[in-house]
Design a protein around this motif. Structure first.
Motif, PDB file in Angstrom:
ATOM      1  N   THR A   1       0.816  -1.220   0.000  1.00  0.00           N
ATOM      2  CA  THR A   1       0.000   0.000   0.000  1.00  0.00           C
ATOM      3  C   THR A   1       0.848   1.269   0.000  1.00  0.00           C
ATOM      4  O   THR A   1       0.306   2.375  -0.024  1.00  0.00           O
ATOM      5  N   PHE A   2       2.188   1.145   0.042  1.00  0.00           N
ATOM      6  CA  PHE A   2       3.050   2.330  -0.051  1.00  0.00           C
ATOM      7  C   PHE A   2       2.923   2.953  -1.435  1.00  0.00           C
ATOM      8  O   PHE A   2       3.120   2.272  -2.438  1.00  0.00           O
ATOM      9  N   PRO A   3       2.627   4.238  -1.567  1.00  0.00           N
ATOM     10  CA  PRO A   3       2.713   4.876  -2.895  1.00  0.00           C
ATOM     11  C   PRO A   3       4.176   5.141  -3.254  1.00  0.00           C
ATOM     12  O   PRO A   3       4.973   5.528  -2.403  1.00  0.00           O
ATOM     13  N   SER A   4       4.538   4.914  -4.508  1.00  0.00           N
ATOM     14  CA  SER A   4       5.926   5.109  -4.931  1.00  0.00           C
ATOM     15  C   SER A   4       6.254   6.581  -5.140  1.00  0.00           C
ATOM     16  O   SER A   4       7.431   6.955  -5.181  1.00  0.00           O
ATOM     17  N   SER A   5       5.244   7.410  -5.289  1.00  0.00           N
ATOM     18  CA  SER A   5       5.446   8.857  -5.400  1.00  0.00           C
ATOM     19  C   SER A   5       4.160   9.546  -4.969  1.00  0.00           C
ATOM     20  O   SER A   5       3.093   8.925  -4.910  1.00  0.00           O
ATOM     21  N   PHE A   6       4.267  10.834  -4.662  1.00  0.00           N
ATOM     22  CA  PHE A   6       3.091  11.598  -4.257  1.00  0.00           C
ATOM     23  C   PHE A   6       3.369  13.078  -4.490  1.00  0.00           C
ATOM     24  O   PHE A   6       4.516  13.492  -4.650  1.00  0.00           O
ATOM     25  N   THR A   7       2.303  13.859  -4.501  1.00  0.00           N
ATOM     26  CA  THR A   7       2.406  15.303  -4.741  1.00  0.00           C
ATOM     27  C   THR A   7       1.924  16.062  -3.519  1.00  0.00           C
ATOM     28  O   THR A   7       0.909  15.693  -2.912  1.00  0.00           O
TER      29      THR A   7
END
Length: 353
Positions: free
Chosen positions: A99-105
């Motif tokens: 469930t870890f996002p590999s990137s985010f804004t």
């Protein structure tokens, strides 16, 4: 001749007077065009990973917050309420990794200054928490609110600064219990960029989230779908999350705001003296914090933080900017990529200035 165009000689060089604007490149998203560095082989990475699993499953991490322990127990961890130790096995870790996002804004009050973290994005931020300030005119002095505001104005001016750090100097003349509110206010009044929250306890973290929501003109609930602040959770190495840090992490994750988990692993002090063993400890502590964030709210953005360095074995003084520190930074980047995580570290120097 106007003040802006007047020039003077200084040490054999010609430079503009102080009235002239400093030339700089425009604000932009910076991308890394180069292949990341590797100092560890795949076998070495796997060995560090397997050792971290043994630390998490056999030795465990002391989690001093009763509420955080309850959350981890509900997520499938083994908790010991007498010692405060929490153990997680590989299946629990793998569930969180999924469930870890590999990137985010992150979006501040000015959407034009949104930043993306992860993948090949490079984001530069200010340092956090220095107790003193120094300049050539006023000399060295304790951090104060006037200087704090000046630093935020400078950060807003320079397009190379993407993120405001957590209290870029400590305004020590303000009450310790409320100075974070003054710092957040300065961040929002004098800058339109993303800033770090203080996560010493849940209250300070929530205040930072709520103030960013107000500045953006959106309801607090909307911040979870569009994060606007970030924090650094410092692990009290070796293998301990104190109550304030853990509760701050939980508060951030409840609102979907990203957390950077940064163990403070100094080889020869809070970590084993060898690089491999220190990295295994750092990795276990970082992964534990990120699992806690997913246990609170699956999908919470997380970053792999690294600050492994060494101490002088004669004096015990922390040493930064050493070869071991540089190797640890590069190796930690490899570990972050192994888990598909954004990475945060410091370009620390051993300079006394």
């Amino acid at each position: 001749m106007s003040n802006d165009t007047r020039k003077r000689r200084d040490g054999g060089r010609t430079r503009r007077s102080t009235g002239a604007a400093l030339p700089q490149l425009p604000w932009r998203a910076v991308r890394n065009p180069y292949r990341p560095l590797d100092v560890l082989t795949e076998d070495q990475l796997e060995a560090i990973h397997r050792t971290s699993l043994r630390i998490l499953g056999d030795l465990g991490i002391e989690l001093m917050s009763p509420r955080a322990r309850e959350i981890m127990r509900a997520y499938g961890a083994e908790t010991d309420e007498v010692t405060g130790t929490v153990r997680i096995d590989e299946s629990v870790l793998n569930r969180a990794l999924a469930t870890f996002p590999s990137s985010f804004t992150l979006t501040p009050r000015n959407p034009a200054h949104a930043v993306t973290l992860g993948d090949d994005h490079l984001v530069f931020g200010l340092v956090a928490g220095p107790p003193n300030v120094h300049d050539r005119v006023r000399g060295r002095r304790p951090g104060n609110y006037r200087d704090y505001c000046e630093f935020i104005k400078l950060a807003q001016h320079f397009n190379a600064v993407h993120v405001i750090g957590n209290q870029v100097c400590a305004p020590v003349e303000l009450p310790a219990g409320t100075r974070h509110l003054d710092a957040y206010l300065a961040n929002l009044v004098y800058s339109d960029r993303v800033y770090h929250c203080t996560a010493i306890g849940a209250g300070r973290a929530r205040d930072g989230i709520e103030m960013m929501a107000i500045a953006r003109g959106i309801p607090l609930q909307a911040m979870a779908d569009s994060p606007g602040v970030i924090t650094i959770i410092s692990v009290n190495s070796p293998r301990r999350f104190d109550e304030a840090m853990a509760d701050g992490l939980v508060a951030m994750a409840e609102h979907g705001q990203p957390v950077v988990i940064t163990p403070f692993t100094l080889m020869g002090a809070m970590a084993p003296v060898t690089l491999a063993a220190a990295l295994a400890q750092q990795n276990a502590e970082a992964l534990f914090g990120m699992v806690l964030a997913q246990a609170v709210r699956p999908g919470t953005p997380v970053m792999y933080g690294a600050f492994t360095s060494n101490v002088d074995m004669r004096s015990g003084a922390p040493a930064f900017g050493t070869p071991e520190n540089a190797k640890a930074n590069v190796a930690s980047g490899q570990l972050a990529r192994r888990y598909r995580l954004p990475y945060r570290t410091s370009n620390a120097s051993a300079s006394n200035v």
